[in-house]
Design a protein around this motif. Structure first.
Motif, PDB file in Angstrom:
ATOM      1  N   PHE A 109      46.587  43.332  45.472  1.00  0.00           N
ATOM      2  CA  PHE A 109      45.715  42.422  46.214  1.00  0.00           C
ATOM      3  C   PHE A 109      45.024  43.157  47.365  1.00  0.00           C
ATOM      4  O   PHE A 109      43.799  43.055  47.543  1.00  0.00           O
ATOM      5  CB  PHE A 109      46.549  41.249  46.738  1.00  0.00           C
ATOM      6  N   LEU A 110      45.792  43.913  48.154  1.00  0.00           N
ATOM      7  CA  LEU A 110      45.205  44.667  49.261  1.00  0.00           C
ATOM      8  C   LEU A 110      44.175  45.668  48.752  1.00  0.00           C
ATOM      9  O   LEU A 110      43.114  45.855  49.361  1.00  0.00           O
ATOM     10  CB  LEU A 110      46.295  45.409  50.039  1.00  0.00           C
ATOM     11  N   ALA A 111      44.492  46.321  47.635  1.00  0.00           N
ATOM     12  CA  ALA A 111      43.575  47.322  47.085  1.00  0.00           C
ATOM     13  C   ALA A 111      42.249  46.700  46.667  1.00  0.00           C
ATOM     14  O   ALA A 111      41.226  47.395  46.592  1.00  0.00           O
ATOM     15  CB  ALA A 111      44.228  48.025  45.895  1.00  0.00           C
ATOM     16  N   GLY A 112      42.245  45.406  46.402  1.00  0.00           N
ATOM     17  CA  GLY A 112      41.014  44.732  46.000  1.00  0.00           C
ATOM     18  C   GLY A 112      40.185  44.218  47.158  1.00  0.00           C
ATOM     19  O   GLY A 112      39.090  43.684  46.941  1.00  0.00           O
ATOM     20  N   MET A 127      51.329  52.416  47.186  1.00  0.00           N
ATOM     21  CA  MET A 127      50.027  51.948  47.677  1.00  0.00           C
ATOM     22  C   MET A 127      48.913  52.838  47.160  1.00  0.00           C
ATOM     23  O   MET A 127      47.827  52.363  46.827  1.00  0.00           O
ATOM     24  CB  MET A 127      50.022  51.901  49.207  1.00  0.00           C
ATOM     25  N   ARG A 128      49.169  54.126  47.054  1.00  0.00           N
ATOM     26  CA  ARG A 128      48.185  55.034  46.430  1.00  0.00           C
ATOM     27  C   ARG A 128      47.938  54.617  44.986  1.00  0.00           C
ATOM     28  O   ARG A 128      46.796  54.600  44.520  1.00  0.00           O
ATOM     29  CB  ARG A 128      48.675  56.484  46.508  1.00  0.00           C
ATOM     30  N   ALA A 129      49.004  54.270  44.277  1.00  0.00           N
ATOM     31  CA  ALA A 129      48.857  53.854  42.883  1.00  0.00           C
ATOM     32  C   ALA A 129      48.035  52.570  42.786  1.00  0.00           C
ATOM     33  O   ALA A 129      47.250  52.389  41.845  1.00  0.00           O
ATOM     34  CB  ALA A 129      50.229  53.655  42.247  1.00  0.00           C
ATOM     35  N   ALA A 130      48.209  51.660  43.744  1.00  0.00           N
ATOM     36  CA  ALA A 130      47.453  50.417  43.726  1.00  0.00           C
ATOM     37  C   ALA A 130      45.962  50.665  43.909  1.00  0.00           C
ATOM     38  O   ALA A 130      45.126  49.935  43.360  1.00  0.00           O
ATOM     39  CB  ALA A 130      47.963  49.480  44.824  1.00  0.00           C
ATOM     40  N   ARG A 134      39.980  52.696  42.216  1.00  0.00           N
ATOM     41  CA  ARG A 134      38.779  52.826  43.030  1.00  0.00           C
ATOM     42  C   ARG A 134      38.463  54.298  43.292  1.00  0.00           C
ATOM     43  O   ARG A 134      39.333  55.161  43.205  1.00  0.00           O
ATOM     44  CB  ARG A 134      38.970  52.103  44.369  1.00  0.00           C
ATOM     45  N   SER A 135      37.220  54.566  43.650  1.00  0.00           N
ATOM     46  CA  SER A 135      36.810  55.942  43.952  1.00  0.00           C
ATOM     47  C   SER A 135      36.287  56.101  45.374  1.00  0.00           C
ATOM     48  O   SER A 135      35.894  57.197  45.768  1.00  0.00           O
ATOM     49  CB  SER A 135      35.708  56.380  42.975  1.00  0.00           C
ATOM     50  N   ASP A 136      36.323  55.005  46.154  1.00  0.00           N
ATOM     51  CA  ASP A 136      35.701  55.019  47.481  1.00  0.00           C
ATOM     52  C   ASP A 136      36.721  55.040  48.620  1.00  0.00           C
ATOM     53  O   ASP A 136      36.467  54.548  49.702  1.00  0.00           O
ATOM     54  CB  ASP A 136      34.789  53.800  47.647  1.00  0.00           C
TER      55      ASP A 136
END
Length: 288
Positions: A109-112, A127-130, A134-136
């Protein structure tokens, strides 16, 4: 006010859920920095140590520890480093945090969200895996200065795990800040007392904290999730990372384990304790 654990009753918000929904709205608007402790990842029951005390126990299963080091992972790591060399500490940390930890739904959710900054204080890579889709984004990690022959306090890594630089970090949409290091992507560990000597000497003037972190916290408040503040080390890092940010802050707390020192710390640093089970709090935030 006479501070005692009993006083947390007076700190319970009349409608904690409604307040947390307001905080969740601020989080979605990128006005709040999530500050994640190991208690968050512990909800998934991963096969890694999930508290500093657990990490000390892990060290004790590998090396005989003196009484003074038992229960204190930093002192335990220092004993091992002094007796058996730094390489042994690094190898034990790699062993302890080698198992991959799947992201929790809340981390996904946070990653989104379009967050400028996420602080993650444990050593796992969930958290890195989450964020992997993304690439940004990119990561800033605290590093030990022992034996590196460089005047650096941290390193930057891009989504692929390749080391990056400050200029590139300034352009990342989201910065994941791991102040104590991480198992991924490069096994950086701040863990022994010796690792922290210089950091704690300089942290009050903010030198060990990356500029990109200092810049992004300025107009934001903090939400502490899965965190304990029962040790001076944990309190120092939380206080210094949140320094010069926007108050008030909020912390999800467990009344049953909250200590006097923790409560005093929260009250003294404009952190509103919300007495709510962590799984319930995460549900409220995600559904707000």
């Amino acid at each position: 006010m006479n501070i005692s654990v009993a006083n947390v009753e007076t700190l319970k918000l009349a409608d904690a859920e409604a307040v947390l929904k307001d905080v969740a709205a601020e989080l979605r608007a990128d006005k709040v920095v999530p500050y994640l402790g190991p208690g968050l990842v512990a909800l998934g029951s991963p096969a890694i140590p999930m508290t500093p005390e657990d990490l000390s126990v892990f060290f004790g299963t590998k090396v005989a520890l003196p009484k003074r080091a038992k229960g204190n992972c930093w002192a335990a790591a220092q004993h091992i480093e002094s007796m058996k060399h730094r390489n042994t500490v690094s190898a034990l940390m790699a062993d302890a945090f080698g198992p991959q930890v799947a992201p929790l739904p809340f981390q996904t959710f946070l990653a989104g969200l379009p967050l400028a900054l996420i602080v993650d204080t444990w050593y796992d890579g969930s958290m890195r895996a989450a964020l992997a889709g993304r690439s940004d984004w990119g990561e800033a990690q605290g590093i030990t200065r022992a034996g590196i022959g460089e005047d650096r306090w941290y390193r930057f890594y891009d989504p692929a795990g390749t080391e990056s630089d400050r200029a590139t970090a300034d352009g990342w949409k989201t910065v994941l800040y791991k102040p104590h290091g991480s198992a991924t992507p490069a096994k950086n560990w701040l863990i022994s007392d010796a690792d922290y000597v210089e950091v704690l000497t300089e942290i009050d003037i903010q030198t060990p904290i990356p500029d990109v972190v200092k810049n992004r916290r300025t107009e934001r408040s903090f939400l502490f999730l899965g965190c304990r503040f029962h040790d001076q080390m944990l309190r120092t890092y939380a206080r210094q990372i949140a320094k010069r940010s926007r108050a008030p802050h909020f912390a999800i707390v467990d009344e049953a384990t909250l200590t006097k020192n923790e409560l005093r710390f929260l009250l003294g640093h404009a952190i509103t304790p919300i007495a709510m089970p962590l799984p319930k709090a995460l549900d409220v935030i995600m559904s707000a």
